[in-house]
Design a protein around this motif. Structure first.
Motif, PDB file in Angstrom:
ATOM      1  N   GLY A  31       0.944  -0.996   0.079  1.00  0.00           N
ATOM      2  CA  GLY A  31       0.110  -0.096  -0.027  1.00  0.00           C
ATOM      3  C   GLY A  31       0.812   1.294  -0.130  1.00  0.00           C
ATOM      4  O   GLY A  31       0.465   2.216  -0.602  1.00  0.00           O
ATOM      5  N   LYS A  32       1.889   1.341   0.844  1.00  0.00           N
ATOM      6  CA  LYS A  32       2.801   2.473   0.650  1.00  0.00           C
ATOM      7  C   LYS A  32       3.481   2.774  -0.615  1.00  0.00           C
ATOM      8  O   LYS A  32       3.594   3.747  -0.926  1.00  0.00           O
ATOM      9  CB  LYS A  32       3.888   2.088   1.918  1.00  0.00           C
ATOM     10  CG  LYS A  32       3.407   2.389   3.209  1.00  0.00           C
ATOM     11  CD  LYS A  32       4.553   2.105   4.355  1.00  0.00           C
ATOM     12  CE  LYS A  32       3.814   2.100   5.734  1.00  0.00           C
ATOM     13  NZ  LYS A  32       4.874   2.301   6.485  1.00  0.00           N
ATOM     14  N   ILE A  33       3.807   1.523  -1.322  1.00  0.00           N
ATOM     15  CA  ILE A  33       4.516   1.576  -2.667  1.00  0.00           C
ATOM     16  C   ILE A  33       3.381   2.251  -3.528  1.00  0.00           C
ATOM     17  O   ILE A  33       4.028   3.033  -4.462  1.00  0.00           O
ATOM     18  CB  ILE A  33       4.940   0.217  -2.983  1.00  0.00           C
ATOM     19  CG1 ILE A  33       6.133  -0.383  -2.326  1.00  0.00           C
ATOM     20  CG2 ILE A  33       5.481   0.203  -4.692  1.00  0.00           C
ATOM     21  CD1 ILE A  33       6.535  -1.843  -2.427  1.00  0.00           C
ATOM     22  N   ILE A  34       2.025   1.615  -3.585  1.00  0.00           N
ATOM     23  CA  ILE A  34       1.308   2.197  -4.503  1.00  0.00           C
ATOM     24  C   ILE A  34       1.047   3.572  -4.170  1.00  0.00           C
ATOM     25  O   ILE A  34       0.770   4.444  -5.091  1.00  0.00           O
ATOM     26  CB  ILE A  34      -0.168   1.320  -4.273  1.00  0.00           C
ATOM     27  CG1 ILE A  34       0.298  -0.097  -4.790  1.00  0.00           C
ATOM     28  CG2 ILE A  34      -1.201   2.026  -5.014  1.00  0.00           C
ATOM     29  CD1 ILE A  34       0.524  -0.285  -6.211  1.00  0.00           C
ATOM     30  N   GLY A  35       0.840   4.171  -3.175  1.00  0.00           N
ATOM     31  CA  GLY A  35       0.633   5.611  -2.414  1.00  0.00           C
ATOM     32  C   GLY A  35       1.583   6.241  -2.937  1.00  0.00           C
ATOM     33  O   GLY A  35       1.701   7.488  -3.625  1.00  0.00           O
ATOM     34  N   SER A  36       2.846   5.765  -2.943  1.00  0.00           N
ATOM     35  CA  SER A  36       3.829   6.633  -3.532  1.00  0.00           C
ATOM     36  C   SER A  36       3.979   6.803  -4.895  1.00  0.00           C
ATOM     37  O   SER A  36       4.349   7.679  -5.543  1.00  0.00           O
ATOM     38  CB  SER A  36       5.447   6.250  -3.031  1.00  0.00           C
ATOM     39  OG  SER A  36       6.577   6.901  -3.697  1.00  0.00           O
ATOM     40  N   TYR A  83     -11.340  18.083  -1.928  1.00  0.00           N
ATOM     41  CA  TYR A  83     -11.919  17.089  -2.807  1.00  0.00           C
ATOM     42  C   TYR A  83     -10.557  16.560  -3.791  1.00  0.00           C
ATOM     43  O   TYR A  83     -10.439  15.496  -4.454  1.00  0.00           O
ATOM     44  CB  TYR A  83     -12.770  17.346  -3.969  1.00  0.00           C
ATOM     45  CG  TYR A  83     -12.505  18.755  -4.757  1.00  0.00           C
ATOM     46  CD1 TYR A  83     -11.873  18.618  -6.004  1.00  0.00           C
ATOM     47  CD2 TYR A  83     -12.624  20.140  -4.620  1.00  0.00           C
ATOM     48  CE1 TYR A  83     -11.778  19.568  -7.009  1.00  0.00           C
ATOM     49  CE2 TYR A  83     -12.327  21.154  -5.555  1.00  0.00           C
ATOM     50  CZ  TYR A  83     -11.694  20.968  -6.612  1.00  0.00           C
ATOM     51  OH  TYR A  83     -11.469  21.905  -7.384  1.00  0.00           O
ATOM     52  N   GLY A  84      -9.501  17.371  -3.835  1.00  0.00           N
ATOM     53  CA  GLY A  84      -8.230  16.930  -4.736  1.00  0.00           C
ATOM     54  C   GLY A  84      -7.495  15.976  -3.855  1.00  0.00           C
ATOM     55  O   GLY A  84      -7.137  14.991  -4.466  1.00  0.00           O
ATOM     56  N   LEU A  85      -7.548  15.648  -2.483  1.00  0.00           N
ATOM     57  CA  LEU A  85      -6.925  14.587  -1.680  1.00  0.00           C
ATOM     58  C   LEU A  85      -7.897  13.532  -2.022  1.00  0.00           C
ATOM     59  O   LEU A  85      -7.462  12.618  -2.082  1.00  0.00           O
ATOM     60  CB  LEU A  85      -6.956  15.164  -0.164  1.00  0.00           C
ATOM     61  CG  LEU A  85      -5.865  16.095   0.062  1.00  0.00           C
ATOM     62  CD1 LEU A  85      -5.980  16.277   1.626  1.00  0.00           C
ATOM     63  CD2 LEU A  85      -4.481  15.822  -0.236  1.00  0.00           C
ATOM     64  N   PHE A  86      -9.193  13.768  -2.033  1.00  0.00           N
ATOM     65  CA  PHE A  86     -10.149  12.635  -2.457  1.00  0.00           C
ATOM     66  C   PHE A  86      -9.903  12.189  -3.585  1.00  0.00           C
ATOM     67  O   PHE A  86      -9.635  10.776  -3.775  1.00  0.00           O
ATOM     68  CB  PHE A  86     -11.532  13.031  -2.169  1.00  0.00           C
ATOM     69  CG  PHE A  86     -12.738  12.279  -2.430  1.00  0.00           C
ATOM     70  CD1 PHE A  86     -12.907  11.057  -1.735  1.00  0.00           C
ATOM     71  CD2 PHE A  86     -13.469  11.969  -3.829  1.00  0.00           C
ATOM     72  CE1 PHE A  86     -13.760  10.015  -2.100  1.00  0.00           C
ATOM     73  CE2 PHE A  86     -14.131  10.880  -4.011  1.00  0.00           C
ATOM     74  CZ  PHE A  86     -14.600  10.261  -2.898  1.00  0.00           C
ATOM     75  N   LEU A  87      -9.815  12.771  -4.669  1.00  0.00           N
ATOM     76  CA  LEU A  87      -9.365  12.484  -5.924  1.00  0.00           C
ATOM     77  C   LEU A  87      -8.025  11.544  -6.158  1.00  0.00           C
ATOM     78  O   LEU A  87      -7.946  10.404  -6.720  1.00  0.00           O
ATOM     79  CB  LEU A  87      -8.992  13.423  -6.983  1.00  0.00           C
ATOM     80  CG  LEU A  87     -10.441  14.122  -7.501  1.00  0.00           C
ATOM     81  CD1 LEU A  87     -10.178  15.320  -8.342  1.00  0.00           C
ATOM     82  CD2 LEU A  87     -11.231  13.114  -8.118  1.00  0.00           C
ATOM     83  N   ASN A  88      -7.089  12.150  -5.148  1.00  0.00           N
ATOM     84  CA  ASN A  88      -5.753  11.202  -4.933  1.00  0.00           C
ATOM     85  C   ASN A  88      -6.047   9.783  -4.464  1.00  0.00           C
ATOM     86  O   ASN A  88      -5.538   8.600  -4.686  1.00  0.00           O
ATOM     87  CB  ASN A  88      -4.826  11.998  -4.206  1.00  0.00           C
ATOM     88  CG  ASN A  88      -4.119  12.925  -4.923  1.00  0.00           C
ATOM     89  OD1 ASN A  88      -4.240  13.153  -5.957  1.00  0.00           O
ATOM     90  ND2 ASN A  88      -3.398  13.954  -4.174  1.00  0.00           N
ATOM     91  N   ALA A  94      -7.805   2.780  -7.006  1.00  0.00           N
ATOM     92  CA  ALA A  94      -8.055   2.143  -8.193  1.00  0.00           C
ATOM     93  C   ALA A  94      -6.823   1.458  -8.653  1.00  0.00           C
ATOM     94  O   ALA A  94      -6.750   0.234  -8.985  1.00  0.00           O
ATOM     95  CB  ALA A  94      -8.657   2.910  -9.322  1.00  0.00           C
ATOM     96  N   ILE A  95      -5.601   2.086  -8.473  1.00  0.00           N
ATOM     97  CA  ILE A  95      -4.405   1.357  -9.012  1.00  0.00           C
ATOM     98  C   ILE A  95      -4.152   0.248  -7.978  1.00  0.00           C
ATOM     99  O   ILE A  95      -3.742  -0.942  -8.404  1.00  0.00           O
ATOM    100  CB  ILE A  95      -3.355   2.353  -8.908  1.00  0.00           C
ATOM    101  CG1 ILE A  95      -3.468   3.369  -9.859  1.00  0.00           C
ATOM    102  CG2 ILE A  95      -1.846   1.695  -8.980  1.00  0.00           C
ATOM    103  CD1 ILE A  95      -2.594   4.390  -9.763  1.00  0.00           C
ATOM    104  N   MET A  96      -4.400   0.141  -6.704  1.00  0.00           N
ATOM    105  CA  MET A  96      -4.080  -0.837  -5.667  1.00  0.00           C
ATOM    106  C   MET A  96      -4.910  -2.096  -5.891  1.00  0.00           C
ATOM    107  O   MET A  96      -4.783  -3.058  -6.033  1.00  0.00           O
ATOM    108  CB  MET A  96      -4.443  -0.302  -4.302  1.00  0.00           C
ATOM    109  CG  MET A  96      -4.416  -1.643  -3.363  1.00  0.00           C
ATOM    110  SD  MET A  96      -2.875  -2.028  -2.992  1.00  0.00           S
ATOM    111  CE  MET A  96      -2.183  -0.718  -2.059  1.00  0.00           C
ATOM    112  N   ALA A  97      -6.409  -1.586  -6.235  1.00  0.00           N
ATOM    113  CA  ALA A  97      -7.263  -2.672  -6.674  1.00  0.00           C
ATOM    114  C   ALA A  97      -6.811  -3.506  -7.870  1.00  0.00           C
ATOM    115  O   ALA A  97      -6.715  -4.854  -8.161  1.00  0.00           O
ATOM    116  CB  ALA A  97      -8.574  -2.364  -6.909  1.00  0.00           C
ATOM    117  N   PHE A  98      -6.530  -2.900  -8.918  1.00  0.00           N
ATOM    118  CA  PHE A  98      -5.967  -3.310 -10.137  1.00  0.00           C
ATOM    119  C   PHE A  98      -4.649  -4.347  -9.925  1.00  0.00           C
ATOM    120  O   PHE A  98      -4.713  -5.268 -10.648  1.00  0.00           O
ATOM    121  CB  PHE A  98      -5.894  -2.334 -11.356  1.00  0.00           C
ATOM    122  CG  PHE A  98      -5.416  -2.846 -12.662  1.00  0.00           C
ATOM    123  CD1 PHE A  98      -6.020  -3.462 -13.410  1.00  0.00           C
ATOM    124  CD2 PHE A  98      -3.907  -2.691 -12.974  1.00  0.00           C
ATOM    125  CE1 PHE A  98      -5.605  -3.770 -14.710  1.00  0.00           C
ATOM    126  CE2 PHE A  98      -3.473  -2.987 -14.156  1.00  0.00           C
ATOM    127  CZ  PHE A  98      -4.248  -3.878 -15.092  1.00  0.00           C
TER     128      PHE A  98
END
Length: 150
Positions: A31-36, A83-88, A94-98
């Motif tokens: 999760g940290k890798i995907i967040g970065s 809402y910008g943080l929400f978009l992030n 989405a990337i994590m799920a994929f």
């Protein structure tokens, strides 16, 4: 007390619990890798492509007093919808799920095809419901005749 310690030891050393713990630890690191990846690699070029926008700084000011940046609004204690943080966060999810879908798909491919279920090793006697060999003609427990499927 000793019984409870032994029960806990048996619980903790079962394979499923250890596997789950390893999965949680690896999942947190992943999760940290995907967040970065989202915050540091994907969002800057995406923000640049849409006119130099920093998605993390997008907000709606609810206080009525204009503020030039999100940091200034937060420092003043203004109510904001970030809402910008929400978009992030949505993009991160989405990337994590994929990525998890791809990992599970690859692992399922490595496992190979699921073997067909084997024929049952016992069947229930229709009279007494005792478990008997599938080829038996009579039940060993109640001696009733057993009809065999052909």
């Amino acid at each position: 007390m000793a019984s409870m310690v032994q029960e806990f030891k048996a619980f903790a050393l079962r394979g499923n619990v250890v596997d789950m713990a390893v999965g949680i630890i690896i999942g947190a690191a992943f999760g940290k890798i995907i967040g970065s990846l989202v915050e540091d690699v994907l969002m800057p070029p995406l923000g640049l492509a849409v006119g130099g926008v920093d998605f993390g700084g997008l907000f709606i000011n609810l206080s009525g007093t204009p503020y030039p940046t999100l940091a200034a609004a937060q420092q003043a204690g203004a109510a904001t919808v970030r809402y910008g943080l929400f978009l992030n966060t949505v993009l991160n999810f989405a990337i994590m799920a994929f990525a998890m879908f791809m990992v599970i798909k690859a692992m399922n491919r490595l496992k190979g095809p699921v073997a067909a279920s084997a024929a049952p090793s016992t069947i229930a006697c229709p009279e007494c419901l005792s478990q008997i060999h599938p080829a038996a003609r009579r039940c060993a427990h109640c001696s009733s005749a057993v009809a065999r499927a052909t």
